[in-house]
Design an enzyme around this catalytic site. Structure first.
Site, mmCIF file in Angstrom:
data_model
loop_
_atom_site.group_PDB
_atom_site.id
_atom_site.type_symbol
_atom_site.label_atom_id
_atom_site.label_comp_id
_atom_site.label_asym_id
_atom_site.label_seq_id
_atom_site.Cartn_x
_atom_site.Cartn_y
_atom_site.Cartn_z
ATOM 1 N N THR A 25 66.727 33.742 -67.582
ATOM 2 C CA THR A 25 66.731 35.206 -67.559
ATOM 3 C C THR A 25 67.487 35.778 -66.370
ATOM 4 O OG1 THR A 25 64.687 35.386 -66.261
ATOM 5 C CG2 THR A 25 64.454 35.217 -68.668
ATOM 6 N N ASP A 26 67.767 37.074 -66.493
ATOM 7 C CA ASP A 26 68.329 37.821 -65.369
ATOM 8 C C ASP A 26 67.169 38.331 -64.506
ATOM 9 O OD1 ASP A 26 67.260 40.052 -66.694
ATOM 10 O OD2 ASP A 26 69.206 40.751 -67.406
ATOM 11 N N ALA A 27 67.456 39.126 -63.515
ATOM 12 C CA ALA A 27 66.422 39.609 -62.596
ATOM 13 C C ALA A 27 65.366 40.467 -63.290
ATOM 14 C CB ALA A 27 67.064 40.405 -61.458
#
Length: 150
Positions: free
Chosen positions: A24-26
């Site tokens: 995932t991203d942030a």
């Protein structure tokens, strides 16, 4: 966990996967490139379920499959900890190429669908080559009904 094997009666194949932090991203949403990895894993397991692991194809038959083109429709985001199903079915089989239809679902909801074109290549030279006849015959039996003529 047992996975269904591809068969002419049921050409679709599916594997479960879970979304981890590294995917995932942030914001906890799956990074777009990670979906490509999920699709690759499912195709690899599909070939393995047929009895042709990728390393065996390379060592025994001198064959590798390489992605030539992809069309991906991102429909909904997957998020951290989601349990996903990544499916594979064979849309077309030619003597030196194959086309897969793939999808990623969460609880039956379509998140992504893709068409993946792969070329059959000589493992030592990466030049196009024919799929070995025994594998080709098996693959042609697994093509989705009515899809070969598209």
């Amino acid at each position: 966990m047992s996975r269904p094997s591809p068969s002419s009666e049921s050409p679709a194949f599916s594997i479960p996967t879970r979304v981890y932090w590294e995917d995932t991203d942030a914001g906890g949403v799956v990074y777009h490139a990670q979906y490509v990895a999920f699709l690759e894993r499912a195709r690899t397991e599909w070939v393995r379920a047929l009895g042709y692991g990728q390393d065996a194809l390379r060592l025994t038959h001198g064959l590798v499959f390489a992605v030539r083109a992809m069309r991906i429709d991102f429909r909904r985001p997957a998020r951290l900890d989601d349990a996903l199903q990544v499916s594979v079915s064979l849309r077309r089989c030619r003597h030196a190429s194959i086309v897969f239809a793939q999808s990623i679902l969460r609880d039956g909801e379509l998140l992504l669908d893709a068409e993946v074109r792969c070329a059959a290549l000589e493992a030592s030279t990466f030049r196009p080559r024919a799929i070995p006849d025994a594998l080709y015959q098996e693959l042609t039996r697994l093509v989705e009904p009515g899809a070969q003529d598209e």
